[in-house]
Design a protein around this motif. Structure first.
Motif, PDB file in Angstrom:
ATOM      1  N   VAL A  21      92.079 -81.531 -26.770  1.00  0.00           N
ATOM      2  CA  VAL A  21      91.468 -80.175 -25.916  1.00  0.00           C
ATOM      3  C   VAL A  21      91.683 -79.967 -24.595  1.00  0.00           C
ATOM      4  O   VAL A  21      92.391 -79.415 -24.090  1.00  0.00           O
ATOM      5  CB  VAL A  21      90.271 -79.541 -26.009  1.00  0.00           C
ATOM      6  CG1 VAL A  21      89.375 -78.321 -25.434  1.00  0.00           C
ATOM      7  CG2 VAL A  21      90.284 -78.669 -28.184  1.00  0.00           C
ATOM      8  N   ALA A  22      90.944 -81.452 -24.346  1.00  0.00           N
ATOM      9  CA  ALA A  22      91.649 -81.270 -22.272  1.00  0.00           C
ATOM     10  C   ALA A  22      92.776 -81.702 -22.019  1.00  0.00           C
ATOM     11  O   ALA A  22      92.763 -81.738 -20.708  1.00  0.00           O
ATOM     12  CB  ALA A  22      90.516 -82.281 -22.243  1.00  0.00           C
ATOM     13  N   ASN A  23      93.131 -83.023 -22.624  1.00  0.00           N
ATOM     14  CA  ASN A  23      94.760 -83.043 -22.133  1.00  0.00           C
ATOM     15  C   ASN A  23      96.092 -82.450 -22.962  1.00  0.00           C
ATOM     16  O   ASN A  23      97.119 -82.699 -23.316  1.00  0.00           O
ATOM     17  CB  ASN A  23      95.070 -84.747 -22.549  1.00  0.00           C
ATOM     18  CG  ASN A  23      93.658 -85.838 -21.738  1.00  0.00           C
ATOM     19  OD1 ASN A  23      93.953 -85.069 -21.016  1.00  0.00           O
ATOM     20  ND2 ASN A  23      92.939 -85.764 -22.443  1.00  0.00           N
ATOM     21  N   ARG A  24      96.155 -81.066 -21.984  1.00  0.00           N
ATOM     22  CA  ARG A  24      96.780 -80.267 -23.254  1.00  0.00           C
ATOM     23  C   ARG A  24      98.396 -80.587 -22.432  1.00  0.00           C
ATOM     24  O   ARG A  24      99.573 -79.504 -22.380  1.00  0.00           O
ATOM     25  CB  ARG A  24      96.402 -79.153 -23.344  1.00  0.00           C
ATOM     26  CG  ARG A  24      95.685 -79.151 -24.643  1.00  0.00           C
ATOM     27  CD  ARG A  24      94.991 -77.543 -24.557  1.00  0.00           C
ATOM     28  NE  ARG A  24      94.497 -76.865 -23.289  1.00  0.00           N
ATOM     29  CZ  ARG A  24      93.847 -75.862 -23.208  1.00  0.00           C
ATOM     30  NH1 ARG A  24      93.332 -75.331 -24.396  1.00  0.00           N
ATOM     31  NH2 ARG A  24      93.191 -75.442 -23.200  1.00  0.00           N
ATOM     32  N   HIS A  25      98.593 -80.484 -20.776  1.00  0.00           N
ATOM     33  CA  HIS A  25      99.780 -80.540 -20.077  1.00  0.00           C
ATOM     34  C   HIS A  25     100.767 -81.414 -20.920  1.00  0.00           C
ATOM     35  O   HIS A  25     100.306 -82.747 -21.195  1.00  0.00           O
ATOM     36  CB  HIS A  25      99.232 -80.896 -18.835  1.00  0.00           C
ATOM     37  CG  HIS A  25      98.550 -82.312 -18.078  1.00  0.00           C
ATOM     38  ND1 HIS A  25      96.929 -82.178 -18.799  1.00  0.00           N
ATOM     39  CD2 HIS A  25      99.575 -83.543 -17.600  1.00  0.00           C
ATOM     40  CE1 HIS A  25      96.988 -83.524 -18.648  1.00  0.00           C
ATOM     41  NE2 HIS A  25      97.953 -84.243 -18.228  1.00  0.00           N
ATOM     42  N   PRO A  46     103.217 -82.667 -25.310  1.00  0.00           N
ATOM     43  CA  PRO A  46     101.510 -82.621 -24.294  1.00  0.00           C
ATOM     44  C   PRO A  46     101.301 -83.806 -24.569  1.00  0.00           C
ATOM     45  O   PRO A  46     101.817 -85.038 -24.809  1.00  0.00           O
ATOM     46  CB  PRO A  46     101.086 -81.798 -25.426  1.00  0.00           C
ATOM     47  CG  PRO A  46     102.092 -80.741 -26.442  1.00  0.00           C
ATOM     48  CD  PRO A  46     103.174 -81.690 -26.109  1.00  0.00           C
ATOM     49  N   LEU A  47     100.405 -84.625 -23.719  1.00  0.00           N
ATOM     50  CA  LEU A  47      99.593 -85.533 -23.285  1.00  0.00           C
ATOM     51  C   LEU A  47      99.007 -85.698 -24.604  1.00  0.00           C
ATOM     52  O   LEU A  47      99.013 -87.300 -25.033  1.00  0.00           O
ATOM     53  CB  LEU A  47      98.624 -86.158 -22.243  1.00  0.00           C
ATOM     54  CG  LEU A  47      98.671 -86.818 -21.738  1.00  0.00           C
ATOM     55  CD1 LEU A  47      99.154 -88.764 -21.458  1.00  0.00           C
ATOM     56  CD2 LEU A  47      96.773 -87.394 -20.914  1.00  0.00           C
TER      57      LEU A  47
END
Length: 99
Positions: A21-25, A46-47
Protein backbone atom coordinates in the motif's frame (compact mmCIF):
# COMPACT_ATOMS: atom_id res chain seq x y z
CA UNK A 1 4.48 -25.32 16.75
CA UNK A 2 1.42 -24.18 14.79
CA UNK A 3 0.94 -21.18 17.11
CA UNK A 4 4.58 -20.18 16.61
CA UNK A 5 4.20 -20.28 12.83
CA UNK A 6 1.06 -18.10 13.04
CA UNK A 7 2.88 -15.66 15.33
CA UNK A 8 5.60 -15.32 12.71
CA UNK A 9 3.42 -15.47 9.60
CA UNK A 10 0.78 -12.93 10.61
CA UNK A 11 3.16 -9.99 11.20
CA UNK A 12 5.04 -10.87 8.00
CA UNK A 13 1.78 -10.73 6.02
CA UNK A 14 0.81 -7.43 7.63
CA UNK A 15 4.20 -5.88 6.85
CA UNK A 16 3.94 -7.11 3.26
CA UNK A 17 0.46 -5.62 2.93
CA UNK A 18 1.68 -2.30 4.35
CA UNK A 19 4.62 -2.34 1.93
CA UNK A 20 2.27 -2.88 -1.01
CA UNK A 21 0.00 0.00 0.00
CA UNK A 22 2.80 2.44 0.86
CA UNK A 23 4.94 1.87 -2.27
CA UNK A 24 2.62 2.23 -5.22
CA UNK A 25 4.77 4.66 -7.23
CA UNK A 26 6.38 3.42 -10.43
CA UNK A 27 10.08 2.58 -10.68
CA UNK A 28 12.23 1.50 -13.60
CA UNK A 29 13.27 -2.13 -13.13
CA UNK A 30 16.35 -2.62 -15.31
CA UNK A 31 18.26 -5.82 -15.97
CA UNK A 32 21.05 -4.08 -17.91
CA UNK A 33 23.97 -3.39 -15.57
CA UNK A 34 26.33 -2.12 -18.26
CA UNK A 35 24.24 0.73 -19.68
CA UNK A 36 22.00 2.24 -16.97
CA UNK A 37 21.09 5.37 -19.00
CA UNK A 38 19.67 3.39 -21.94
CA UNK A 39 18.90 -0.15 -20.69
CA UNK A 40 18.22 -2.91 -23.19
CA UNK A 41 15.86 -4.73 -20.82
CA UNK A 42 13.74 -2.53 -18.56
CA UNK A 43 10.21 -2.50 -17.19
CA UNK A 44 8.35 0.30 -15.46
CA UNK A 45 6.27 -1.12 -12.63
CA UNK A 46 5.14 -0.32 -9.09
CA UNK A 47 7.83 -0.78 -6.46
CA UNK A 48 5.77 -3.23 -4.43
CA UNK A 49 5.58 -5.60 -7.42
CA UNK A 50 9.37 -5.66 -7.65
CA UNK A 51 9.70 -6.41 -3.95
CA UNK A 52 6.93 -9.02 -3.90
CA UNK A 53 8.36 -10.71 -6.99
CA UNK A 54 11.76 -10.89 -5.29
CA UNK A 55 10.19 -12.42 -2.17
CA UNK A 56 8.23 -14.93 -4.26
CA UNK A 57 11.34 -15.90 -6.24
CA UNK A 58 13.26 -16.36 -3.00
CA UNK A 59 10.51 -18.61 -1.65
CA UNK A 60 10.60 -20.73 -4.82
CA UNK A 61 14.39 -21.09 -4.69
CA UNK A 62 14.27 -21.90 -0.96
CA UNK A 63 11.52 -24.48 -1.48
CA UNK A 64 13.49 -26.12 -4.27
CA UNK A 65 16.55 -26.28 -2.01
CA UNK A 66 14.52 -27.90 0.77
CA UNK A 67 13.03 -30.46 -1.61
CA UNK A 68 16.46 -31.29 -3.02
CA UNK A 69 17.77 -31.87 0.50
CA UNK A 70 14.81 -34.10 1.37
CA UNK A 71 15.26 -36.14 -1.80
CA UNK A 72 18.95 -36.62 -1.00
CA UNK A 73 18.17 -37.72 2.56
CA UNK A 74 15.48 -40.14 1.37
CA UNK A 75 17.81 -41.61 -1.24
CA UNK A 76 20.60 -41.97 1.34
CA UNK A 77 18.19 -43.56 3.82
CA UNK A 78 16.99 -46.06 1.23
CA UNK A 79 20.54 -46.90 0.21
CA UNK A 80 21.52 -47.37 3.84
CA UNK A 81 18.63 -49.73 4.55
CA UNK A 82 19.56 -51.85 1.54
CA UNK A 83 16.07 -51.85 0.04
CA UNK A 84 16.10 -51.92 -3.73
CA UNK A 85 13.20 -50.34 -5.53
CA UNK A 86 11.75 -51.11 -8.92
CA UNK A 87 10.77 -48.53 -11.51
CA UNK A 88 7.24 -48.33 -10.08
CA UNK A 89 8.60 -47.44 -6.64
CA UNK A 90 7.69 -50.68 -4.86
CA UNK A 91 10.30 -52.64 -2.93
CA UNK A 92 11.74 -55.60 -4.78
CA UNK A 93 12.71 -58.83 -3.06
CA UNK A 94 16.26 -59.74 -4.05
CA UNK A 95 17.29 -63.33 -3.25
CA UNK A 96 20.61 -63.87 -1.53
CA UNK A 97 23.36 -66.08 -2.96
CA UNK A 98 22.63 -69.73 -2.77
CA UNK A 99 25.27 -72.32 -2.02
Amino acid sequence: MRILSWLLLLPLCLVTLYLAVANRHSVLFSLDAFEPENPAIALEMPLFLVVLAAIFLGMLIGGAAVLTGRWRKDRARKAKSGAKTTASGSTAIVPSKMG
